[in-house]
Design a protein around this motif. Structure first.
Motif, PDB file in Angstrom:
ATOM      1  N   SER A  91      30.259  28.065   6.921  1.00 58.38           N
ATOM      2  CA  SER A  91      31.105  27.470   7.957  1.00 58.38           C
ATOM      3  C   SER A  91      30.507  27.656   9.344  1.00 58.38           C
ATOM      4  N   LEU A  92      30.058  28.872   9.645  1.00 54.78           N
ATOM      5  CA  LEU A  92      29.522  29.092  10.997  1.00 54.78           C
ATOM      6  C   LEU A  92      28.209  28.341  11.208  1.00 54.78           C
ATOM      7  N   LEU A  93      27.412  28.167  10.141  1.00 49.59           N
ATOM      8  CA  LEU A  93      26.172  27.403  10.280  1.00 49.59           C
ATOM      9  C   LEU A  93      26.458  25.917  10.504  1.00 49.59           C
ATOM     10  N   LEU A  94      27.504  25.409   9.871  1.00 51.52           N
ATOM     11  CA  LEU A  94      27.835  23.990  10.003  1.00 51.52           C
ATOM     12  C   LEU A  94      28.502  23.676  11.340  1.00 51.52           C
ATOM     13  N   HIS A  95      29.262  24.599  11.875  1.00 50.81           N
ATOM     14  CA  HIS A  95      30.049  24.315  13.078  1.00 50.81           C
ATOM     15  C   HIS A  95      29.411  24.825  14.361  1.00 50.81           C
ATOM     16  N   ASN A 101      27.796  50.574  -8.416  1.00 53.28           N
ATOM     17  CA  ASN A 101      26.545  49.880  -8.746  1.00 53.28           C
ATOM     18  C   ASN A 101      26.744  48.378  -8.915  1.00 53.28           C
ATOM     19  N   ARG A 102      27.756  47.977  -9.704  1.00 57.14           N
ATOM     20  CA  ARG A 102      27.960  46.552  -9.970  1.00 57.14           C
ATOM     21  C   ARG A 102      28.376  45.799  -8.713  1.00 57.14           C
ATOM     22  N   VAL A 103      29.272  46.412  -7.920  1.00 55.17           N
ATOM     23  CA  VAL A 103      29.702  45.769  -6.679  1.00 55.17           C
ATOM     24  C   VAL A 103      28.546  45.700  -5.691  1.00 55.17           C
ATOM     25  N   ALA A 104      27.777  46.780  -5.613  1.00 49.87           N
ATOM     26  CA  ALA A 104      26.639  46.800  -4.694  1.00 49.87           C
ATOM     27  C   ALA A 104      25.641  45.692  -5.023  1.00 49.87           C
ATOM     28  N   LEU A 105      25.423  45.449  -6.326  1.00 50.97           N
ATOM     29  CA  LEU A 105      24.479  44.400  -6.710  1.00 50.97           C
ATOM     30  C   LEU A 105      24.963  43.027  -6.248  1.00 50.97           C
ATOM     31  N   GLU A 106      26.265  42.748  -6.396  1.00 49.35           N
ATOM     32  CA  GLU A 106      26.814  41.470  -5.951  1.00 49.35           C
ATOM     33  C   GLU A 106      26.706  41.327  -4.435  1.00 49.35           C
ATOM     34  N   PHE A 107      27.000  42.402  -3.695  1.00 53.19           N
ATOM     35  CA  PHE A 107      26.895  42.359  -2.234  1.00 53.19           C
ATOM     36  C   PHE A 107      25.446  42.146  -1.799  1.00 53.19           C
ATOM     37  N   TYR A 108      24.529  42.777  -2.508  1.00 52.18           N
ATOM     38  CA  TYR A 108      23.111  42.605  -2.180  1.00 52.18           C
ATOM     39  C   TYR A 108      22.697  41.140  -2.332  1.00 52.18           C
ATOM     40  N   HIS A 109      23.097  40.526  -3.449  1.00 51.25           N
ATOM     41  CA  HIS A 109      22.778  39.104  -3.646  1.00 51.25           C
ATOM     42  C   HIS A 109      23.502  38.230  -2.631  1.00 51.25           C
ATOM     43  N   ALA A 110      24.706  38.630  -2.228  1.00 50.59           N
ATOM     44  CA  ALA A 110      25.431  37.858  -1.218  1.00 50.59           C
ATOM     45  C   ALA A 110      24.683  37.871   0.110  1.00 50.59           C
ATOM     46  N   ALA A 111      24.140  39.035   0.487  1.00 48.01           N
ATOM     47  CA  ALA A 111      23.385  39.122   1.746  1.00 48.01           C
ATOM     48  C   ALA A 111      22.142  38.238   1.695  1.00 48.01           C
ATOM     49  N   ARG A 112      21.429  38.258   0.593  1.00 49.78           N
ATOM     50  CA  ARG A 112      20.242  37.405   0.464  1.00 49.78           C
ATOM     51  C   ARG A 112      20.618  35.925   0.505  1.00 49.78           C
ATOM     52  N   ASP A 113      21.666  35.570  -0.247  1.00 44.93           N
ATOM     53  CA  ASP A 113      22.067  34.167  -0.300  1.00 44.93           C
ATOM     54  C   ASP A 113      22.530  33.665   1.062  1.00 44.93           C
ATOM     55  N   ALA A 114      23.194  34.539   1.833  1.00 43.16           N
ATOM     56  CA  ALA A 114      23.660  34.122   3.154  1.00 43.16           C
ATOM     57  C   ALA A 114      22.485  33.767   4.055  1.00 43.16           C
ATOM     58  N   MET A 115      21.427  34.563   4.011  1.00 44.12           N
ATOM     59  CA  MET A 115      20.258  34.259   4.847  1.00 44.12           C
ATOM     60  C   MET A 115      19.539  33.009   4.361  1.00 44.12           C
ATOM     61  N   LEU A 116      19.527  32.811   3.041  1.00 39.40           N
ATOM     62  CA  LEU A 116      18.895  31.599   2.521  1.00 39.40           C
ATOM     63  C   LEU A 116      19.702  30.347   2.839  1.00 39.40           C
ATOM     64  N   LEU A 117      21.000  30.523   3.125  1.00 42.03           N
ATOM     65  CA  LEU A 117      21.812  29.378   3.523  1.00 42.03           C
ATOM     66  C   LEU A 117      21.300  28.756   4.812  1.00 42.03           C
ATOM     67  N   TYR A 118      20.785  29.595   5.713  1.00 44.07           N
ATOM     68  CA  TYR A 118      20.229  29.064   6.962  1.00 44.07           C
ATOM     69  C   TYR A 118      19.100  28.086   6.657  1.00 44.07           C
ATOM     70  N   GLU A 119      18.243  28.465   5.740  1.00 41.47           N
ATOM     71  CA  GLU A 119      17.112  27.607   5.368  1.00 41.47           C
ATOM     72  C   GLU A 119      17.585  26.309   4.725  1.00 41.47           C
ATOM     73  N   VAL A 174      20.785  24.830   5.139  1.00 43.26           N
ATOM     74  CA  VAL A 174      21.761  24.048   5.896  1.00 43.26           C
ATOM     75  C   VAL A 174      21.217  23.550   7.225  1.00 43.26           C
ATOM     76  N   VAL A 175      20.642  24.449   8.008  1.00 44.61           N
ATOM     77  CA  VAL A 175      20.313  24.131   9.405  1.00 44.61           C
ATOM     78  C   VAL A 175      19.255  23.027   9.530  1.00 44.61           C
ATOM     79  N   PRO A 176      18.131  23.069   8.790  1.00 42.66           N
ATOM     80  CA  PRO A 176      17.149  21.985   8.954  1.00 42.66           C
ATOM     81  C   PRO A 176      17.731  20.601   8.665  1.00 42.66           C
ATOM     82  N   VAL A 177      18.637  20.512   7.707  1.00 46.54           N
ATOM     83  CA  VAL A 177      19.259  19.224   7.408  1.00 46.54           C
ATOM     84  C   VAL A 177      20.208  18.819   8.530  1.00 46.54           C
ATOM     85  N   LYS A 178      20.971  19.781   9.036  1.00 47.31           N
ATOM     86  CA  LYS A 178      21.926  19.486  10.096  1.00 47.31           C
ATOM     87  C   LYS A 178      21.222  19.054  11.379  1.00 47.31           C
TER      88      LYS A 178
END
Length: 805
Positions: free
Chosen positions: A454-458, A522-540, A542-546
């Motif tokens: 949302s913040l990347l789009l707006h 451990n299980r929650v930490a793994l999901e949060f770790y992937h969430a952090a990576r995916d959030a940064m990859l969202l910039y790559e 979303v933003v160039p297309v926008k």
């Protein structure tokens, strides 16, 4: 008369010579009669000496036979002939006397031979008669025709017997179909179901083969029609048996059913018939849908709890009707957080079904559960369990009570055989509840990624309104812009840059997520770790297309995006140093961020290179408008060239304002020098390519060059200012001309346009022009274009060619 070859003893005694031997005719041989008995032997040993080989040596015993090659004399030959004739007469005499003495034996032998020949002729005549009889009347053909006729008649009889048997079967099947249909319409449901099941096997329903008689297809169609009729009747009876009244919110189960002209059907009998016919699931499906929609769904709504009240109507013949009423809970203001009341209500409903609909039959309630449990469990998960997943990781321990209640609920269902006790797939609720940590992390991950997207789009990618900068950004400036979150320090650089609000907020979100990783299991930490990576990859992603359109022009947005990528690449490298040591041990081995840093660094370089290419393209278009700076001594041509120079200055100033304000000082300096080098080298090249210059034209060209350099003085000073703030002494001593080689050359070109021929020659001989980047060919062409042909020009050109530099 031809002489005969000489006869000698060797010729007479030649072993290869084969004398005629007729003795075999008279040597003793046994004979058998036609009856097989041995006859008397003809001949004896007294005849054997007659048939021995004649020894010539004995006949010539008086002659010297030592040499077999010695020729025989005429007297010897005559002697030999006489003696052979004498010996022959002696043999004939002996033979004659032998034949006479054995006359009876030979007569008996010849008689037997005659008898054998007679019998052989008799047999031959008999065989001829037989062959004649066969050839006149071919009995073998008649026998074959008779055998074929017998085979055909036997086959026809067998086929008729088979057809009769098939007809009996078809008639029997037709009678059974008619009987089953009649029983179904008379209310004998179990008998009809058994008949339908038996006929299904007899007609091999579902196991059809090609080439079967057409009558089989007709019979199967009749069976299918009967089966459909039975299904429709059972569905109507079930619909009559299980009803829900909307007004009173009551589920009614009738025990005696009637439909159309059929009356007095017991519900238990209906279930037995449905089970026998194999359509229990089909008939229970609608009842299951009705109960889930109107009874189970209200029970699962934990925010509006309900209660259930059972009632049974007894009649003279037993239970007539069972009723389950849905009433609002008296404690409606109390929210059932732990699910105890929800599970109790659902168990009450299932127990009602088990007792009053399925008659406590394990197979029937299991069929009902197999049809409805997937939907019921999904309702419980979506309407209850998923909504009470803790929002905070610290409250996950409180969820253990819900896990316990969920396990007890499923165990109660297993006791009623509503779900399987051996199939783990039916433990859907327990599996979900026990994995609450994963669901918690997944929901947090979904929320985090949604917020990042949302913040990347707006985000509008604009410079902060309170941001002002009059020079390059460094960490030691102590400027007021430190208060802006969009002016950030680069971790691995002494400089700072301005980034977009989207990048700033994105990294704040990533830091918050990684802080939760440190505090999570451990299980929650793994999901949060992937969430952090995916959030940064969202910039790559979303933003160039926008910002695709903005990247094709000269603007602040493209530079902000460049800064964002550079900032993210360095922040990503720092994440491992900042958080990795505090990660759970199971995650330390797998947590990697450095692999993403090169991607963002490469994006930053690609964006900057793209901007530089766009700027250089616009500058070249502006220079192309000068038409090679030809004929500038004419007013129109001069004005056109002047306008081109002004366009070049305008583009460069626009780039200067944007780049100096937003780019890192070192990046700004490097990029601007590349752009200026392309401009100055292009203008210098165009001027040096002019082949004929008038005196006034050289002055106008000099004026244009000075105009451009004067207007770009502030830009050049900004580059020098960055140079003077560098840390190394080498940068302090290095002039701007070394960074832009064509700047020194174009300045010197402006001087050459107003210099004398001798001064130009002296400047070349001193090496000054060579150090400014002039080539000997360029200088010679320049002199020929400005100065007319003369002895002085030739002398100067000769000096330029022959000077040693």
């Amino acid at each position: 008369m031809l002489a005969s070859p000489a006869l000698n003893l060797h010729t007479i005694l030649d072993p290869s010579a084969k004398p005629k031997d007729f003795g075999y005719l008279f040597r003793s041989q046994p004979f058998k009669t036609l009856s097989g008995h041995r006859t008397k032997t003809v001949g004896s040993s007294e005849m054997d000496p007659l048939f021995d080989r004649i020894n010539v040596r004995d006949l010539l015993s008086g002659h010297d036979l030592s040499d077999p090659l010695t020729p025989l004399s005429a007297p010897d030959l005559r002697l030999l002939i006489n003696r052979l004739e004498s010996h022959s007469l002696h043999i004939k005499s002996k033979v004659r006397s032998y034949l006479l003495s054995h006359h009876d034996d030979f007569a008996s032998l010849f008689s037997q031979c005659n008898d054998a020949v007679s019998k052989t002729n008799e047999i031959s005549d008999n065989l001829s008669d037989i062959f004649s009889l066969i050839s006149d009347r071919p009995i073998d053909v008649e026998i074959r025709e008779l055998v074929d006729e017998i085979g055909r008649k036997t086959k026809e009889a067998r086929e008729k017997r088979e057809l009769l048997g098939l007809l009996r079967i078809i008639v029997g099947i037709c009678e059974k179909l008619e009987g089953a249909r009649s029983a179904l319409r008379n209310g004998r449901l179990r008998f009809a179901a058994e008949e339908v099941k038996e006929l299904k096997g007899a007609l091999r329903i579902g196991d059809e083969e090609e080439g079967e008689p057409i009558v089989y297809g007709l019979l199967r169609k009749q069976w299918a029609d009967l089966f459909d009729e039975m299904q429709e009747l059972f569905a109507k009876l079930m619909e009559n048996a299980v009803r829900f009244e909307q007004d009173s919110r009551t589920l009614r189960v009738k025990y005696r059913l009637s439909v159309d002209e059929i009356d007095g059907i017991e519900l238990h009998t209906l279930f037995e018939a449905m089970e026998v016919a194999g359509i229990l699931d089909f008939s229970l499906a609608k009842a299951g849908d009705l109960i889930i929609k109107h009874v189970i769904t209200p029970a699962v709504n934990y925010q509006s709890p309900v209660t259930f009240v059972e009632d049974v109507n007894q009649g003279s013949e037993g239970i007539k009707e069972a009723v389950l009423k849905i009433l609002p809970s008296q404690d409606c203001k109390i929210v059932d957080v732990d699910g105890c009341a929800i599970y109790a209500s659902i168990i009450q409903v299932i127990r009602f079904i088990f007792k009053h609909i399925c008659f406590e039959s394990g197979s029937w309630i299991h069929s009902f559960g197999r049809l409805t449990w997937p939907r019921i469990s999904d309702l419980i998960i979506s309407n209850f369990l998923s909504k009470i997943v803790p929002e905070d990781a610290s409250r996950l321990a409180d969820f253990q009570k819900i896990i316990q209640y969920t396990s007890e609920f499923e165990n109660a269902l297993k006791e009623m055989m509503f779900i399987s006790a051996s199939d783990n797939k039916d433990d859907r609720l327990s599996n979900f509840a026990e994995n609450v940590e994963v669901h918690f992390a997944f929901r947090k991950k979904t929320e985090m990624l949604g917020k990042a997207r949302s913040l990347l789009l707006h985000c509008d990618f604009s410079i902060p309104q309170d941001y002002t900068s009059k020079g390059p950004l460094t960490k030691n400036d102590g400027m007021s812009i430190n208060s802006s979150k969009q002016v950030v320090d680069l971790l691995f650089s002494s400089e700072r840059c301005v980034i977009s609000k989207a990048a700033s907020q994105l990294m704040e979100l990533v830091h918050q997520t990684l802080q939760n990783v440190v505090l999570s299991s451990n299980r929650v930490a793994l999901e949060f770790y992937h969430a952090a990576r995916d959030a940064m990859l969202l910039y790559e992603a979303v933003v160039p297309v926008k910002l695709e359109r903005q990247l094709d022009g000269i603007n602040e947005v493209a530079i902000l995006m460049h800064n964002d990528c550079l900032y993210l690449s360095q922040e990503i490298l720092g994440l491992s140093f900042e958080y990795r040591i505090d990660f759970p041990d199971s995650l330390k081995e797998h947590a990697v961020f450095a692999d993403m840093a090169p991607r963002f660094h490469l994006m930053a370089e690609e964006i900057l290179q793209r901007q530089m290419q766009i700027v250089i393209f616009n500058l070249r278009e502006a220079i192309d408008g000068a038409d090679g700076f030809q004929n500038t001594h004419h007013k129109q041509q001069f004005e056109s060239a002047k306008f081109s120079i002004e366009q070049v200055v305008f583009v460069l100033e626009k780039v200067h304002i944007i780049w100096e304000t937003l780019l890192q000082p070192s990046t700004y300096k490097r990029s601007m020098c590349i752009v200026l080098e392309s401009v100055f080298s292009r203008i210098t090249k165009d001027v040096l390519l002019l082949d004929d210059l008038a005196a006034e034209e050289t002055l106008q060209l000099q004026r244009l060059i000075h105009l451009m350099l004067d207007n770009l003085s502030s830009l050049l000073k900004s580059l020098i200012a960055i140079n003077s703030k560098g840390k190394s002494e080498e940068d302090l001593r290095r002039p701007i001309d070394d960074l832009i080689p064509s700047l020194r050359k174009i300045r010197k070109l402006a001087e050459l346009l107003d210099m004398s021929l001798k001064s130009i020659t002296s400047a070349w001989e001193s090496g000054e022009l060579l150090s400014c980047g002039f080539a000997i060919v360029e200088l010679k062409d320049f002199i020929r274009a400005i100065f007319a042909d003369s002895s002085l020009r030739k002398e100067c050109l000769w000096r330029i060619e022959n000077v040693s530099l």
